[in-house]
Scaffold this motif. Sequence first.
Motif, mmCIF file in Angstrom:
data_model
loop_
_atom_site.group_PDB
_atom_site.id
_atom_site.type_symbol
_atom_site.label_atom_id
_atom_site.label_comp_id
_atom_site.label_asym_id
_atom_site.label_seq_id
_atom_site.Cartn_x
_atom_site.Cartn_y
_atom_site.Cartn_z
ATOM 1 N N UNK B 89 71.465 13.188 70.197
ATOM 2 C CA UNK B 89 71.047 14.022 69.070
ATOM 3 C C UNK B 89 70.489 15.363 69.531
ATOM 4 N N UNK B 92 72.014 18.818 68.390
ATOM 5 C CA UNK B 92 71.701 19.231 67.024
ATOM 6 C C UNK B 92 70.287 19.770 66.905
ATOM 7 N N UNK B 375 76.517 21.528 69.159
ATOM 8 C CA UNK B 375 75.998 20.686 68.082
ATOM 9 C C UNK B 375 77.076 19.855 67.432
ATOM 10 N N UNK B 378 79.098 15.331 68.724
ATOM 11 C CA UNK B 378 79.240 13.999 68.135
ATOM 12 C C UNK B 378 80.469 13.900 67.258
ATOM 13 N N UNK B 379 80.637 14.910 66.419
ATOM 14 C CA UNK B 379 81.796 14.927 65.530
ATOM 15 C C UNK B 379 83.068 14.874 66.363
ATOM 16 N N UNK B 382 83.700 11.441 67.812
ATOM 17 C CA UNK B 382 84.256 10.497 66.839
ATOM 18 C C UNK B 382 85.736 10.737 66.629
ATOM 19 N N UNK B 383 86.098 11.992 66.499
ATOM 20 C CA UNK B 383 87.496 12.314 66.227
ATOM 21 C C UNK B 383 88.383 11.943 67.413
ATOM 22 N N UNK B 386 88.919 8.299 67.480
ATOM 23 C CA UNK B 386 89.885 7.869 66.467
ATOM 24 C C UNK B 386 91.306 8.122 66.948
ATOM 25 N N UNK B 411 88.623 21.724 61.757
ATOM 26 C CA UNK B 411 88.370 21.643 60.328
ATOM 27 C C UNK B 411 86.928 21.223 60.052
ATOM 28 N N UNK B 412 86.446 20.247 60.810
ATOM 29 C CA UNK B 412 85.122 19.735 60.514
ATOM 30 C C UNK B 412 84.019 20.570 61.124
#
Lengths: 298, 416, 306
Positions: B89, B92, B375, B378-379, B382-383, B386, B411-412
Amino acid sequence: MPIATMPGAAPRGASPARKRARAGESRAALWIGRLVVLAGAFTMLVPFWFMFVFATHSNSEILSMPPPLWFGHSLGDNLRDLLERLPTFWWNLLWSLWVGVATTALNLFFCSLAGHAFALLDFAGKERLYAAIMLTMLLPGFIFMVPTALTMSWLGWTNEHRSLIVPGACGALGIFLMRQYIESAIPRDLVEAARLDGCSEFAIWWRVVLPLLGPALGTLALITFIGSWNNFIGPLVVLRDMDRYTLPLALRSLQGSGQTPWGALCAGAAIAVLPLLVLFAFTSRRLIAGLTAGAVKH
Amino acid sequence: MRPRILPLLLAGLAALAPPTHAARTTLTVAAFPDLDRSAKIAIESWAVTHPDVQVKLTTRAYADHHTAMTTAIATGANLPDVMAVDMDYLGKFAQASGLEDLDGPPYDAQAIAPLLSHFTLGPATGAGRRLRALPADIGPGALFYRADLLTRAGIAESDLTHDWDSYLAAGRKLKAATGVYLLASAIDLKDIVIRAGLADGQGIFFDASGKSQVESRRFVQAFTLARAARRAGIDAKIAAWSSEWSEGFRRDRVATQMMGSWLAGHLKNWIAPAQSGQWRSAPLPGGAAASWGGSYWAIPARAEHKALAWEFIKTLSLDRAQQLEAFKRLDAFPALIAAQQDDYLSQPIAYLGGQAARLQWRAASERVPALHVDRYDRVANDIVNAELDQVLEHDKPIAQALADARVAIDRRARRY
Amino acid sequence: MKRKPWIPARWAPYVFISPFFILFGAFGLFPLLFSIVLSFHQWDPVAGITGMHFVGLDNFAYALMRDDWLRKAMFNTLWIALVSGIPQHLVALPLAWFLNRAFGRWRNAVTGAYFLPFITSTVAISLVFSSLFSKDFGLVNAAFAALREVPVLGWLMPGQSIDWNQPGYTKWMISAVVFWRYVGWNTVLYMSAIQTIPGDLLEAAQIDGASARQRFLHIVLPLLKPMVFFAVTLSIIGNLQLFEEPFILTGGTGGIDQAGKTAAMHMYAVAFMDGDFGTASAIAWLLFLMISGATWINKRLLGARA
């Protein structure tokens, strides 16, 4: 609807033998039904059973495959571990009880009043106000975490339990339940009679309606108490000191990165479930009381 | 229920309310397990050195803690004086201005930065290149393996660690000879390879300027190796920390695990205590160097007792006795370089067959690069996971998967 | 009872319903407005209150058109809502009726067994169910293996151990747990409603020779309609906001390939992991519209009022 016109009903004056035959076939079906239901009840209990079993085993035993099926010997160790990691455990239990009882008491009071108004009284804007109340039930929960935390800090209520009790003191769900129940189960003539006697609306609510609300009050008490008991998002943002935590938050705090003391956690969870069991036993007796109340009606 | 009961209850419980503390200064510390235990060690020592300060420790579950801290910083309510932040974390929290700038006065963290493992400060450096948190512990990566199983298959440690190809070859040999899986999940392989070969200042998913790196050669190699491992049947497809995972070790189904050095403690305490003496620690294959996790301590910008909080953080991070005590009791590898020089590290570890593995971990920690943390890491993680699932389970072409990952990440993550 | 009422009769209704509105005004209105305003801004909460900036409808546009994980999450949510929700009520209704009439003294104990899942803490549930659904050693797979031996039922059983974490099965696992959790709750609701049916009505029907099934279908069900409406509404709201069960069963990740991620989980992830409260608020309001739509449909189908 007139019973005689129900399809499939035995014609009036059917012979006793015929009626006995119908009764006979349903007795077997009754027992099969009972078995099926009991099997279902057993399945329902399985995870619950494991929670209690795990509370008596050590961590490595719990996490082994297959997991233990019967009680072990580590209950004492687990309890000791629990109280060592969470010295405020009993306080947490007490706070959960306090918040639950207070929220429930307030809900029973306010929601039955509001339900009474919507069910038995006519006033301008009634349906619109009701629809507005119902709409609030649809709002998804925790998006309000941050603004709620802000509100509580402005009020100076951070770290206080009233920030958990007061906002939830009159839930839309309770009003819904009370209105439905009062409309279908409270006979109008009783209410009319009391009104003719000159009773104030409040007195009508207190003396006529409330005593007949047994089952509904029991159900609402269950819903509210359990909702309050299991709620951890509210306490998470509002409570700062561990000796003020409610139980779910406290139990969750045992979960760390990597190794969680599952034995201690299950022991804590098992204890946490006992007040709810007591509450259920108590309110289910009230539900029976509702049966006799219904018989008095006519 | 008669409402009359309510005031009675109120009165009754008010009487039972916990007693208020004495009028000393109170320092509030917020942490999560098991980091809270090192805070408790510091609190013990402070009871002697700072008797006029009462330190109140609040522990929450890992995710709950960070959620609560986010909310607290957002609203300014319920802020602790000292806040624990996990590596995951940190990006962030450090990037925004909610944490106190430790480079400025009166902290002047620049002076003490050289005392800590050099790779730990990069992730804690946030917006404006200011340090926002101090590290307390690190997790230098090691390859833990079952010496007995490998010997049975005729595999030497150097076969495992020479390079990635020899690692996979060893896995095939192990499977053929004993039926044992080399690793728990091919995803672990991906995690390490994408961290390999990075230099100071580079980022895993994004470079220093924010450009996405997922189509770089590093990722292609990572995905290729993971897929090769899956196809060779040498991974057990088990998620880390699941019951199957720990059971896999106990039942001799999985022979190695690459993870932070603290895994040795877990193995010894609860995963496989019966296998004492059979495990060894080796450096990561192919000369890779990575750190798993790491805990940091920070001071919220709107905290109440900042000077005192700084003293407490200095105890946690810079006090050699504290760092060593946490090391001994909790297997938390110290971030403080002075603590890493202690004799304790040359002591043999019985569980690892008498190996003085701590020295190896220290050597590993010296090679870990100071990575740039974004930051949106993490996103992106995850991607990428996947997409890797798609490659491993559904045979998606790697180039396609990485291209899709890049589009999804953009995009995210790059919206603002 | 001749006492001068201290609330004039005309005002009584408004006084009675005022607590709700007072509390809502104090504690519900601000968060509501805040989240509406927030949905038009971009805000990373860690930057503090001053970090908001206006982006107009961009959050909604993103959520509706470019956020593929949201679409997946909505699909998952609806899937789980239907697969766990419909059986809940189809089972709870006859179960409530049967429990009421066939168990006598044991009624409360058996009902209690069905109700226990509702009050079990989610923390313990996560542990127990991850153990039960384990691929190689879980009881669920073991039960399937045992049932495979049974002649007729065996055909329905899967051929081998199921890995419940695989995307194809994750939703089934979650639905099973949700069903387990709430079927007892609905049963209790229906039972309390059945108590309000006048006993003589049912007795008369029984004397006339109506079978249990007929009494159920033609007396109980129609009279239970308001409670069915209530319970189904609660189910809709609860299922569309489902968060806890999928969160703990997938360890917070939403499962492989996002197979177990519900809309509420996605909202939480966007808010606290992506650090994007604005989009999360926009998603929350889209969810609200979806729930309103579903409840409205429910009202048309089952609502008591003409």
